[in-house]
Design a protein around this motif. Sequence first.
Motif, short mmCIF file in Angstrom:
data_model
loop_
_atom_site.label_atom_id
_atom_site.label_comp_id
_atom_site.label_asym_id
_atom_site.label_seq_id
_atom_site.Cartn_x
_atom_site.Cartn_y
_atom_site.Cartn_z
N TYR A 80 -39.37 136.18 16.25
CA TYR A 80 -39.59 135.39 17.45
C TYR A 80 -40.30 136.19 18.54
N THR A 107 -30.67 131.70 6.64
CA THR A 107 -30.67 131.41 8.08
C THR A 107 -31.83 130.49 8.40
N MET A 113 -34.09 128.50 11.87
CA MET A 113 -34.34 128.29 13.29
C MET A 113 -34.90 126.89 13.46
N GLU A 131 -32.74 122.86 19.22
CA GLU A 131 -31.47 122.20 19.50
C GLU A 131 -31.32 122.11 21.01
N ASP A 132 -31.32 120.90 21.52
CA ASP A 132 -31.21 120.68 22.97
C ASP A 132 -32.29 121.45 23.74
N TYR A 186 -33.89 124.18 22.89
CA TYR A 186 -33.85 125.64 22.74
C TYR A 186 -33.97 126.00 21.26
N MET A 229 -32.75 127.45 18.29
CA MET A 229 -31.49 128.02 17.83
C MET A 229 -31.67 128.65 16.45
N MET A 230 -31.20 129.86 16.31
CA MET A 230 -31.22 130.59 15.05
C MET A 230 -29.79 130.64 14.57
N LYS A 231 -29.56 130.17 13.33
CA LYS A 231 -28.18 130.10 12.86
C LYS A 231 -28.08 130.39 11.37
#
Length: 112
Positions: free
Chosen positions: A21, A94, A96, A99-100, A102, A104-106
């Motif tokens: 990123y 993982t 990205m 989400e809302d 932004y 998000m990386m999860k």
Amino acid sequence: MEPTTRDSACFEAGIKFGALYHQFAGTPVNPESAASLETAIEESIENQPFCESVEVEILTDKLADAIDHGYTELTGKFMEVEIVVEQEGTKVVTKMEMEDGYPMMKIESVTK
């Protein structure tokens, strides 16, 4: 307490997302250059230790809508990314996604 292989593999995935990123955010891009930038990002991050695969999709439809002077800057809202790390038999998947508003990386899954 010693970190487990699972802990280390998850940490490695986070490092790769941080590098991806912050290395590529702000890169000038347009729909015509998106595919070559996807490849450059994937190949760059895949060089890192324990990285099994990287898939980057630059959302060219959203990109095209944001362009008003020939290009725009790459941000999380224009990308979907999956990174797979494998360390000592532990695999971490993982992603990205926005989400809302932004990027998000999860962690999607951890398997041994």
